[in-house]
Design a protein around this motif. Sequence first.
Motif, PDB file in Angstrom:
ATOM      1  N   LEU A 148       0.961  -1.314   0.043  1.00 47.99           N
ATOM      2  CA  LEU A 148      -0.018   0.035  -0.007  1.00 47.99           C
ATOM      3  C   LEU A 148       0.958   1.254   0.035  1.00 47.99           C
ATOM      4  O   LEU A 148       0.386   2.351  -0.165  1.00 47.99           O
ATOM      5  CB  LEU A 148      -1.078   0.154   1.210  1.00 47.99           C
ATOM      6  CG  LEU A 148      -1.881  -1.280   1.321  1.00 47.99           C
ATOM      7  CD1 LEU A 148      -2.678  -1.494   2.348  1.00 47.99           C
ATOM      8  CD2 LEU A 148      -2.706  -0.883  -0.090  1.00 47.99           C
ATOM      9  N   ARG A 149       2.054   1.271   0.144  1.00 50.91           N
ATOM     10  CA  ARG A 149       3.233   2.383   0.285  1.00 50.91           C
ATOM     11  C   ARG A 149       3.630   2.504  -1.054  1.00 50.91           C
ATOM     12  O   ARG A 149       4.214   3.744  -1.617  1.00 50.91           O
ATOM     13  CB  ARG A 149       4.311   2.129   1.086  1.00 50.91           C
ATOM     14  CG  ARG A 149       3.793   2.121   2.625  1.00 50.91           C
ATOM     15  CD  ARG A 149       4.740   2.017   3.735  1.00 50.91           C
ATOM     16  NE  ARG A 149       5.972   2.321   3.450  1.00 50.91           N
ATOM     17  CZ  ARG A 149       7.104   2.115   3.568  1.00 50.91           C
ATOM     18  NH1 ARG A 149       7.322   0.727   4.302  1.00 50.91           N
ATOM     19  NH2 ARG A 149       8.378   2.533   3.270  1.00 50.91           N
ATOM     20  N   ILE A 150       3.380   1.617  -2.251  1.00 47.25           N
ATOM     21  CA  ILE A 150       3.984   2.037  -3.483  1.00 47.25           C
ATOM     22  C   ILE A 150       3.314   3.275  -4.159  1.00 47.25           C
ATOM     23  O   ILE A 150       1.985   3.220  -4.254  1.00 47.25           O
ATOM     24  CB  ILE A 150       3.430   0.644  -4.223  1.00 47.25           C
ATOM     25  CG1 ILE A 150       4.174  -0.634  -3.821  1.00 47.25           C
ATOM     26  CG2 ILE A 150       4.216   0.972  -5.891  1.00 47.25           C
ATOM     27  CD1 ILE A 150       3.862  -1.799  -4.596  1.00 47.25           C
ATOM     28  N   PRO A 151       3.837   4.221  -4.725  1.00 42.16           N
ATOM     29  CA  PRO A 151       3.489   5.264  -5.563  1.00 42.16           C
ATOM     30  C   PRO A 151       2.813   4.734  -6.772  1.00 42.16           C
ATOM     31  O   PRO A 151       3.696   4.106  -7.417  1.00 42.16           O
ATOM     32  CB  PRO A 151       4.392   6.278  -5.551  1.00 42.16           C
ATOM     33  CG  PRO A 151       5.637   5.670  -5.145  1.00 42.16           C
ATOM     34  CD  PRO A 151       5.405   4.033  -4.572  1.00 42.16           C
ATOM     35  N   VAL A 152       1.842   5.072  -7.107  1.00 41.42           N
ATOM     36  CA  VAL A 152       1.223   4.432  -8.320  1.00 41.42           C
ATOM     37  C   VAL A 152       0.531   5.807  -9.386  1.00 41.42           C
ATOM     38  O   VAL A 152       0.264   7.011  -8.831  1.00 41.42           O
ATOM     39  CB  VAL A 152      -0.040   3.709  -8.443  1.00 41.42           C
ATOM     40  CG1 VAL A 152       0.391   2.191  -7.458  1.00 41.42           C
ATOM     41  CG2 VAL A 152      -1.213   4.260  -7.673  1.00 41.42           C
ATOM     42  N   ILE A 153       0.640   5.772 -10.669  1.00 40.64           N
ATOM     43  CA  ILE A 153       0.000   6.494 -11.619  1.00 40.64           C
ATOM     44  C   ILE A 153      -0.639   5.696 -12.378  1.00 40.64           C
ATOM     45  O   ILE A 153      -0.253   4.568 -12.719  1.00 40.64           O
ATOM     46  CB  ILE A 153       0.931   7.445 -12.330  1.00 40.64           C
ATOM     47  CG1 ILE A 153       2.009   6.955 -13.123  1.00 40.64           C
ATOM     48  CG2 ILE A 153       1.491   8.588 -11.250  1.00 40.64           C
ATOM     49  CD1 ILE A 153       2.677   7.843 -14.240  1.00 40.64           C
ATOM     50  N   ALA A 154      -2.046   6.043 -12.887  1.00 46.63           N
ATOM     51  CA  ALA A 154      -2.799   5.499 -13.831  1.00 46.63           C
ATOM     52  C   ALA A 154      -2.926   6.360 -14.802  1.00 46.63           C
ATOM     53  O   ALA A 154      -3.649   7.264 -14.920  1.00 46.63           O
ATOM     54  CB  ALA A 154      -4.174   5.120 -13.384  1.00 46.63           C
ATOM     55  N   GLU A 155      -2.129   5.889 -16.116  1.00 47.43           N
ATOM     56  CA  GLU A 155      -1.863   6.890 -17.238  1.00 47.43           C
ATOM     57  C   GLU A 155      -1.685   6.216 -18.339  1.00 47.43           C
ATOM     58  O   GLU A 155      -0.964   4.954 -18.530  1.00 47.43           O
ATOM     59  CB  GLU A 155      -0.592   7.577 -16.750  1.00 47.43           C
ATOM     60  CG  GLU A 155      -0.292   8.819 -17.835  1.00 47.43           C
ATOM     61  CD  GLU A 155      -1.580   9.631 -17.971  1.00 47.43           C
ATOM     62  OE1 GLU A 155      -1.838  10.506 -17.092  1.00 47.43           O
ATOM     63  OE2 GLU A 155      -1.934   9.633 -19.268  1.00 47.43           O
TER      64      GLU A 155
END
Length: 457
Positions: A148-155
Amino acid sequence: MPRPATIHVCSACGHAEPRWAGRCPDCGEWNTLVEERRPSNARAGSPGTGLRAGAGAVTPIELGQVRAAEHERLSTGIGELDGVLGGGLVPGSLVLIGGAPGIGKSTLTTMALASLVAAGHRVLYVSAEESAAQIRLRAQRLTGGEALRIPVIAETSLAAVLATIERQRPEVCVVDSVQTLHCEELASAAGSVAQVREVAGAILRVAKAHGTAVLLVGHVTKDGALAGPRVLEHLVDCVLQFEGERERTYRTVRAVKNRFGSTSEAGVFEMRDHGLVEVLDASARFVSEATQAPGSVVLCAMEGSRPLLVEVQALVSPSELVPPRRLAAGIDRNRLALVLAVLGRHGGIGLGSSDVFVNVVGGVRVDEPGADLAVALAVASAARGVAPASVPGRPLACFGELGLTGELRSVAHPERRVAEAAKFGLVPVASPDTHPSLRSAVAGLLGRRSAALEPAA
Ligand code: TYD
Ligand code: MG
């Protein structure tokens, strides 16, 4: 009218066309024109010499003088994956993970990032397939709260992804998947050969510039085709193949290409409800499940440099079909055809009017010639309805390659295979050392009863 930003280049002859056509007007090949970015003001070379104006000569360096930084590897925290990579991720490398949809690529990469985050590394997860909420749902299922600490972008826009990588400078970045990212400058749809090549090339450039290790996820269809992973293999440093069947629990990861390690390693995983779990004692499990019934033998296979015992099962039944059915799961169909032919010609077991089904239990895939003897004995044992002779209460273990003249041929690492079988008390092992030919193996292990189904050819 402005010049279009792209051209269409024939992948067979290199001819360039301003517009797409089904057939190359130059060489006449069909379906070879691929969209490409128009090269920016290509310089005219001086005719005849092939020399480019202004290109200075470069001094070659002796290899011994080249300074090579010892690659410091990043551990993904997943032992099996690190092993396949050759000891962890190399900074600045581009790793392509190919596999059928639903096999667990997103799960594996999320788990790797989770343990990298926990170890204090900067990471980034780029999802061009799922929304951030969907990724969160998956991350919640995985054991430990690190995911849950992983930075994500949905792009899905390539330009946005590149800009984000430039800004965030992650040490490890996952791009899921290469087929869904889209470069606006090309007119073709996401996932086309042109798009996939452009996307991977652009990511490669930023990754190398900033020392970011990139895990590029790519989908492969059942037959391994589809625009995508195949056209990227030469571009990336490492190609991992994630195999197995979605309906089964066991999956293997193996390196098909690796610039920083060997390609003989493989990792075995099991899909559970809280993510992928490494299977360290796969042999023990497969052996304990082996049925010891007619049609079942244990194969001493090699998964990379590691021995693995798997059960091979066969079923032979009379057929009304011409030609009869041949179904193979876990082994190559053509290899099965070859084994059946040798069995008919040299083993005294003709199966011309029987359906033959062969299955490697657990969804494991064995693509090595060492599996021939196991397949032959399983089929012969099923055809005769006799369980192979072995130590009472234990299945028969075997390995060996079949030659076209019916001889048994030796394969790599016989001592490791025998040692693995000995661990489970499956000795003696039937192999090219114990039986010179298929005929002697069938006679020695299955008795001399004549085939019930059909006389030999
Ligand atoms: P996924 O990683 O999304 O596959 P891919 O990215 O290769 O398409 O997930 C594969 C399957 O695994 C999916 O059908 C759901 C299942 N799964 C589990 O069984 N347990 C789990 O903990 C997770 C995360 C997924
Ligand atoms: Mg996925």
